[in-house]
Design an enzyme around this catalytic site. Structure first.
Site, PDB file in Angstrom:
ATOM      1  N   ARG A   1      35.123  50.528  27.948  1.00 33.56           N
ATOM      2  CA  ARG A   1      35.509  49.190  28.399  1.00 33.56           C
ATOM      3  C   ARG A   1      34.532  48.692  29.447  1.00 33.56           C
ATOM      4  O   ARG A   1      33.735  49.445  30.017  1.00 33.56           O
ATOM      5  CB  ARG A   1      36.924  49.187  28.987  1.00 33.56           C
ATOM      6  CG  ARG A   1      37.066  49.934  30.323  1.00 33.56           C
ATOM      7  CD  ARG A   1      38.391  49.569  30.962  1.00 33.56           C
ATOM      8  NE  ARG A   1      38.711  50.325  32.166  1.00 33.56           N
ATOM      9  CZ  ARG A   1      38.298  50.021  33.386  1.00 33.56           C
ATOM     10  NH1 ARG A   1      37.480  49.001  33.568  1.00 33.56           N
ATOM     11  NH2 ARG A   1      38.676  50.746  34.424  1.00 33.56           N
TER      12      ARG A   1
ATOM     13  N   ASN B   1      33.531  47.175  33.130  1.00 37.86           N
ATOM     14  CA  ASN B   1      33.949  47.355  34.512  1.00 37.86           C
ATOM     15  C   ASN B   1      33.254  46.294  35.364  1.00 37.86           C
ATOM     16  O   ASN B   1      33.056  45.174  34.914  1.00 37.86           O
ATOM     17  CB  ASN B   1      33.671  48.787  34.983  1.00 37.86           C
ATOM     18  CG  ASN B   1      34.648  49.236  36.069  1.00 37.86           C
ATOM     19  OD1 ASN B   1      35.843  48.953  35.969  1.00 37.86           O
ATOM     20  ND2 ASN B   1      34.168  49.929  37.073  1.00 37.86           N
TER      21      ASN B   1
ATOM     22  N   GLU C   1      40.134  43.545  40.908  1.00 43.05           N
ATOM     23  CA  GLU C   1      38.695  43.823  41.061  1.00 43.05           C
ATOM     24  C   GLU C   1      37.922  42.533  41.301  1.00 43.05           C
ATOM     25  O   GLU C   1      38.389  41.433  41.009  1.00 43.05           O
ATOM     26  CB  GLU C   1      38.131  44.494  39.796  1.00 43.05           C
ATOM     27  CG  GLU C   1      37.929  45.990  39.898  1.00 43.05           C
ATOM     28  CD  GLU C   1      36.747  46.398  40.772  1.00 43.05           C
ATOM     29  OE1 GLU C   1      36.084  45.517  41.367  1.00 43.05           O
ATOM     30  OE2 GLU C   1      36.474  47.604  40.858  1.00 43.05           O
TER      31      GLU C   1
ATOM     32  N   ASP D   1      33.496  52.234  45.565  1.00 41.06           N
ATOM     33  CA  ASP D   1      33.878  51.390  44.433  1.00 41.06           C
ATOM     34  C   ASP D   1      33.044  50.109  44.492  1.00 41.06           C
ATOM     35  O   ASP D   1      31.828  50.170  44.537  1.00 41.06           O
ATOM     36  CB  ASP D   1      35.393  51.145  44.486  1.00 41.06           C
ATOM     37  CG  ASP D   1      35.986  50.743  43.148  1.00 41.06           C
ATOM     38  OD1 ASP D   1      35.317  50.056  42.370  1.00 41.06           O
ATOM     39  OD2 ASP D   1      37.148  51.103  42.874  1.00 41.06           O
TER      40      ASP D   1
ATOM     41  N   ASN E   1      30.090  50.723  38.948  1.00 40.96           N
ATOM     42  CA  ASN E   1      30.858  49.905  39.885  1.00 40.96           C
ATOM     43  C   ASN E   1      29.960  48.961  40.664  1.00 40.96           C
ATOM     44  O   ASN E   1      29.178  48.240  40.094  1.00 40.96           O
ATOM     45  CB  ASN E   1      31.720  50.794  40.778  1.00 40.96           C
ATOM     46  CG  ASN E   1      33.167  50.832  40.325  1.00 40.96           C
ATOM     47  OD1 ASN E   1      33.764  49.801  40.054  1.00 40.96           O
ATOM     48  ND2 ASN E   1      33.735  52.021  40.216  1.00 40.96           N
TER      49      ASN E   1
ATOM     50  N   ASP F   1      38.491  57.300  29.503  1.00 37.87           N
ATOM     51  CA  ASP F   1      38.791  58.641  30.009  1.00 37.87           C
ATOM     52  C   ASP F   1      37.833  59.073  31.125  1.00 37.87           C
ATOM     53  O   ASP F   1      37.884  60.210  31.592  1.00 37.87           O
ATOM     54  CB  ASP F   1      38.774  59.670  28.875  1.00 37.87           C
ATOM     55  CG  ASP F   1      37.417  59.773  28.170  1.00 37.87           C
ATOM     56  OD1 ASP F   1      36.431  59.172  28.646  1.00 37.87           O
ATOM     57  OD2 ASP F   1      37.341  60.470  27.132  1.00 37.87           O
TER      58      ASP F   1
END
Length: 294
Positions: free
Chosen positions: A107, A109, A27, A204, A155, A127
């Protein structure tokens, strides 16, 4: 899949392999102008990677937690978006927390640095539960404001060349949204710039070029797209992997488009380059980045 292009974009063609790697979830390619290097992360392997394109020299730094993004800091070092919050690495490698906010099952990103030096840091649930993530703005002194409290998979984030617009992707919406930016750095009205149609993948990570066009990687779409500031699709760059994750311009002239990719959920025998860092040389013209002001 065809390629269409306008304006100052460079010639179309197959990407080159900048780094042959097996990143589980690569990423965030980010050019560090002061260091003359490209930064990128492997989120689920808890690794920060660097590449000096001029020499080929690479480094890998292990982090204590899953790391969603790593960006340069003013004065050296890195700011990192980690599972439990945002941390700082000093130039000598010493670590400290800037803001710690652990939430079970959540978490970090993607993240990006705004023109004013603030860090916009996204989170998501492991999840991917709807509404389980956030997008927050952190200033250099560690003050944090949650701007978007109910996102799902936070994102790509980027700004227009004049700093008056912010582009943002919450992946499950399939949209690239655009916000007006207020004088205080906060957000005004929100609207849709473009929507990725079903079957073409999921938006993304993104970057905004010097012409104000938005480039976005399509997870499960095997391509990078370029949209004009009016939301018109004018370029499609196929990549040889199903899961590109993000794109960003790098190299001293900021003309090469780097693309991170993921190995998670794909068959390596069928996609041997999954997890590698790819590059389209002379693809366009990027904007100079701003280091985090902390």
């Amino acid at each position: 899949m065809s390629s269409r292009r306008t304006g100052g974009a460079g010639p179309a063609g197959a990407p080159e392999v900048a780094v042959r790697a097996e990143a589980v979830l690569g990423e965030g390619p980010t050019w560090d102008a002061d260091g003359g290097r490209l930064l990128w992360v492997d989120i689920l392997s808890s690794r920060v990677h660097t590449l000096d394109p001029a020499t080929g020299v690479r480094t890998v730094r292990a982090t204590e937690q899953h790391v969603g993004a790593a960006k340069p800091r003013a004065g050296g070092g890195l700011v990192v978006n980690l599972r439990d919050g945002v941390g700082l690495y000093a130039p000598d490698g010493a670590f400290s927390w800037l803001h710690r906010d652990p939430v079970p099952g959540r978490r970090a990103n993607d993240a990006a640095v705004a023109p004013d030096g603030a860090l916009w840091a996204g989170t998501m649930r492991y999840d991917e539960r709807t509404g389980g993530g956030t997008l927050s703005r952190l200033t250099g002194d560690g003050q944090r404001v949650t701007v978007l409290p109910d996102v799902s998979v936070s994102n790509g984030t980027g700004w227009s060349p004049d700093g008056t617009l912010m582009y943002y992707v919450d992946t499950p919406t399939r949209r690239i949204d655009v916000f007006d930016v207020r004088d205080d750095g906060g957000l005004g009205a929100r609207r849709t710039l473009a929507e990725v149609e079903e079957g073409a993948g999921w938006p993304d990570g993104l970057t905004v070029d010097a012409e104000g066009c938005v480039w976005v990687a399509l997870w499960d779409g095997g391509a990078v797209r370029r949209y004009t500031p009016r939301g018109e699709l004018d370029l499609v760059l196929p990549v040889p992997v199903r899961r590109p994750t993000a794109c960003g311009f790098g190299g001293a002239p900021l003309r090469d488009l780097y693309v991170t990719t993921a190995r998670a959920g794909v068959a390596p025998a069928e996609q041997p380059l999954a997890g590698s860092l790819l590059v389209f040389p002379n693809a366009g013209s990027g904007q100079p980045g701003v280091p985090f002001a902390g």
